[in-house]
Scaffold this motif. Structure first.
Motif, PDB file in Angstrom:
ATOM      1  N   TYR A  46       0.852  -1.193   0.000  1.00  0.00           N
ATOM      2  CA  TYR A  46       0.000   0.000   0.000  1.00  0.00           C
ATOM      3  C   TYR A  46       0.886   1.240   0.000  1.00  0.00           C
ATOM      4  N   VAL A  47       0.662   2.133  -0.966  1.00  0.00           N
ATOM      5  CA  VAL A  47       1.444   3.361  -1.121  1.00  0.00           C
ATOM      6  C   VAL A  47       0.677   4.566  -0.595  1.00  0.00           C
ATOM      7  N   GLY A  48      -0.631   4.587  -0.808  1.00  0.00           N
ATOM      8  CA  GLY A  48      -1.427   5.730  -0.395  1.00  0.00           C
ATOM      9  C   GLY A  48      -2.806   5.686  -1.018  1.00  0.00           C
ATOM     10  N   THR A  49      -3.464   6.830  -1.001  1.00  0.00           N
ATOM     11  CA  THR A  49      -4.822   6.954  -1.529  1.00  0.00           C
ATOM     12  C   THR A  49      -4.881   8.151  -2.467  1.00  0.00           C
ATOM     13  N   LEU A  50      -5.429   7.941  -3.641  1.00  0.00           N
ATOM     14  CA  LEU A  50      -5.595   9.013  -4.618  1.00  0.00           C
ATOM     15  C   LEU A  50      -7.061   9.389  -4.671  1.00  0.00           C
ATOM     16  N   SER A  51      -7.342  10.687  -4.579  1.00  0.00           N
ATOM     17  CA  SER A  51      -8.738  11.138  -4.619  1.00  0.00           C
ATOM     18  C   SER A  51      -9.026  11.890  -5.914  1.00  0.00           C
ATOM     19  N   GLU A  52     -10.307  12.026  -6.201  1.00  0.00           N
ATOM     20  CA  GLU A  52     -10.719  12.824  -7.359  1.00  0.00           C
ATOM     21  C   GLU A  52     -10.194  14.249  -7.235  1.00  0.00           C
ATOM     22  N   GLY A  53     -10.253  14.791  -6.026  1.00  0.00           N
ATOM     23  CA  GLY A  53      -9.770  16.151  -5.794  1.00  0.00           C
ATOM     24  C   GLY A  53      -8.290  16.295  -6.094  1.00  0.00           C
ATOM     25  N   ASP A  54      -7.493  15.288  -5.685  1.00  0.00           N
ATOM     26  CA  ASP A  54      -6.060  15.323  -5.995  1.00  0.00           C
ATOM     27  C   ASP A  54      -5.841  15.442  -7.500  1.00  0.00           C
ATOM     28  N   LEU A  55      -6.580  14.634  -8.245  1.00  0.00           N
ATOM     29  CA  LEU A  55      -6.436  14.649  -9.710  1.00  0.00           C
ATOM     30  C   LEU A  55      -6.945  15.960 -10.305  1.00  0.00           C
ATOM     31  N   LEU A  56      -8.093  16.415  -9.843  1.00  0.00           N
ATOM     32  CA  LEU A  56      -8.683  17.650 -10.360  1.00  0.00           C
ATOM     33  C   LEU A  56      -7.748  18.834 -10.168  1.00  0.00           C
ATOM     34  N   TRP A  57      -7.215  18.993  -8.947  1.00  0.00           N
ATOM     35  CA  TRP A  57      -6.339  20.120  -8.666  1.00  0.00           C
ATOM     36  C   TRP A  57      -5.043  20.032  -9.470  1.00  0.00           C
ATOM     37  N   TYR A  58      -4.522  18.830  -9.644  1.00  0.00           N
ATOM     38  CA  TYR A  58      -3.289  18.692 -10.428  1.00  0.00           C
ATOM     39  C   TYR A  58      -3.545  19.060 -11.895  1.00  0.00           C
ATOM     40  N   ILE A  59      -4.640  18.559 -12.446  1.00  0.00           N
ATOM     41  CA  ILE A  59      -4.982  18.868 -13.847  1.00  0.00           C
ATOM     42  C   ILE A  59      -5.209  20.357 -14.020  1.00  0.00           C
ATOM     43  N   LYS A  60      -5.921  20.974 -13.094  1.00  0.00           N
ATOM     44  CA  LYS A  60      -6.179  22.414 -13.154  1.00  0.00           C
ATOM     45  C   LYS A  60      -4.883  23.211 -13.036  1.00  0.00           C
ATOM     46  N   ASP A  61      -4.081  22.905 -12.009  1.00  0.00           N
ATOM     47  CA  ASP A  61      -2.855  23.666 -11.753  1.00  0.00           C
ATOM     48  C   ASP A  61      -1.837  23.554 -12.878  1.00  0.00           C
ATOM     49  N   HIS A  62      -1.844  22.419 -13.589  1.00  0.00           N
ATOM     50  CA  HIS A  62      -0.882  22.206 -14.669  1.00  0.00           C
ATOM     51  C   HIS A  62      -1.511  22.359 -16.055  1.00  0.00           C
ATOM     52  N   GLN A  63      -2.790  22.764 -16.048  1.00  0.00           N
ATOM     53  CA  GLN A  63      -3.534  23.009 -17.281  1.00  0.00           C
ATOM     54  C   GLN A  63      -3.355  21.859 -18.285  1.00  0.00           C
ATOM     55  N   LEU A  64      -3.613  20.658 -17.804  1.00  0.00           N
ATOM     56  CA  LEU A  64      -3.450  19.473 -18.643  1.00  0.00           C
ATOM     57  C   LEU A  64      -4.676  19.241 -19.508  1.00  0.00           C
ATOM     58  N   GLY A  65      -4.429  18.945 -20.761  1.00  0.00           N
ATOM     59  CA  GLY A  65      -5.483  18.467 -21.634  1.00  0.00           C
ATOM     60  C   GLY A  65      -5.612  16.964 -21.454  1.00  0.00           C
ATOM     61  N   PHE A  66      -6.696  16.386 -21.983  1.00  0.00           N
ATOM     62  CA  PHE A  66      -6.917  14.959 -21.781  1.00  0.00           C
ATOM     63  C   PHE A  66      -5.777  14.118 -22.332  1.00  0.00           C
ATOM     64  N   GLU A  67      -5.238  14.504 -23.476  1.00  0.00           N
ATOM     65  CA  GLU A  67      -4.135  13.738 -24.074  1.00  0.00           C
ATOM     66  C   GLU A  67      -2.905  13.750 -23.178  1.00  0.00           C
ATOM     67  N   GLN A  68      -2.689  14.831 -22.462  1.00  0.00           N
ATOM     68  CA  GLN A  68      -1.523  14.907 -21.578  1.00  0.00           C
ATOM     69  C   GLN A  68      -1.656  13.989 -20.364  1.00  0.00           C
ATOM     70  N   THR A  69      -2.890  13.641 -19.997  1.00  0.00           N
ATOM     71  CA  THR A  69      -3.079  12.742 -18.849  1.00  0.00           C
ATOM     72  C   THR A  69      -2.612  11.325 -19.174  1.00  0.00           C
ATOM     73  N   GLU A  70      -2.416  11.038 -20.476  1.00  0.00           N
ATOM     74  CA  GLU A  70      -1.937   9.715 -20.886  1.00  0.00           C
ATOM     75  C   GLU A  70      -0.434   9.570 -20.689  1.00  0.00           C
ATOM     76  N   THR A  71       0.265  10.668 -20.467  1.00  0.00           N
ATOM     77  CA  THR A  71       1.724  10.607 -20.351  1.00  0.00           C
ATOM     78  C   THR A  71       2.237  10.931 -18.950  1.00  0.00           C
ATOM     79  N   LYS A  72       1.368  11.398 -18.078  1.00  0.00           N
ATOM     80  CA  LYS A  72       1.769  11.758 -16.714  1.00  0.00           C
ATOM     81  C   LYS A  72       1.407  10.629 -15.750  1.00  0.00           C
ATOM     82  N   SER A  73       2.357  10.243 -14.927  1.00  0.00           N
ATOM     83  CA  SER A  73       2.139   9.204 -13.937  1.00  0.00           C
ATOM     84  C   SER A  73       1.435   9.780 -12.715  1.00  0.00           C
TER      85      SER A  73
END
Length: 138
Positions: A46-73
């Motif tokens: 077990y490493v941790g817990t990922l939430s929708e909010g974690d993902l939302l804020w990261y996508i917003k803060d880094h202005q990621l498009g959907f295609e970019q989410t395929e390359t970010k771990s």
């Protein structure tokens, strides 16, 4: 009562690996309708817990498009809060307080490997059974 009696085993729990992409995490969370999901490493720890909010804020803060989410771990996504885990030999009474602050409690074996979760629903059902037993004893 030991947590094993209320455990939802790993085979029945959706989880992600820490080398998944953001898109893979989003898709798994969407399929299972999870607000948060356990993260494991490839050894099963077990490493941790990922939430929708974690993902939302990261996508917003880094202005990621959907295609970019395929390359970010998911490793690059800061997590607001990891669910506290408990060892396999924990009693149900000892996790009630933990469960008031998180949707599920990850359960680990003696080597730290993820073996499943205890949900709030499991804990509520346990508490109801205990209340009925106490009533019958009166």
């Amino acid at each position: 009562m030991n947590v094993l009696f209320c455990l939802t085993p790993k085979e029945k729990v959706a989880y992600i690996y820490n080398d998944y992409t953001i898109r893979q995490a989003l898709e798994k969370m969407q399929i299972y309708r999870y607000n948060s999901i356990p993260i494991l490493n490839r050894k099963g720890d077990y490493v941790g817990t990922l939430s929708e909010g974690d993902l939302l804020w990261y996508i917003k803060d880094h202005q990621l498009g959907f295609e970019q989410t395929e390359t970010k771990s998911v490793k690059v996504v800061p997590r607001n809060k990891d669910n506290v885990s408990v060892p396999i030999h924990t009693n149900m009474e000892d996790i009630i307080e933990v469960a008031t602050k998180q949707n599920f409690v990850p359960v680990l074996d003696d080597y730290g490997a993820f073996i499943g979760i205890i949900t709030r629903k499991d804990i509520f059902n346990y508490m109801i059974k205990q209340m009925k037993v106490n009533e019958e004893r009166k």
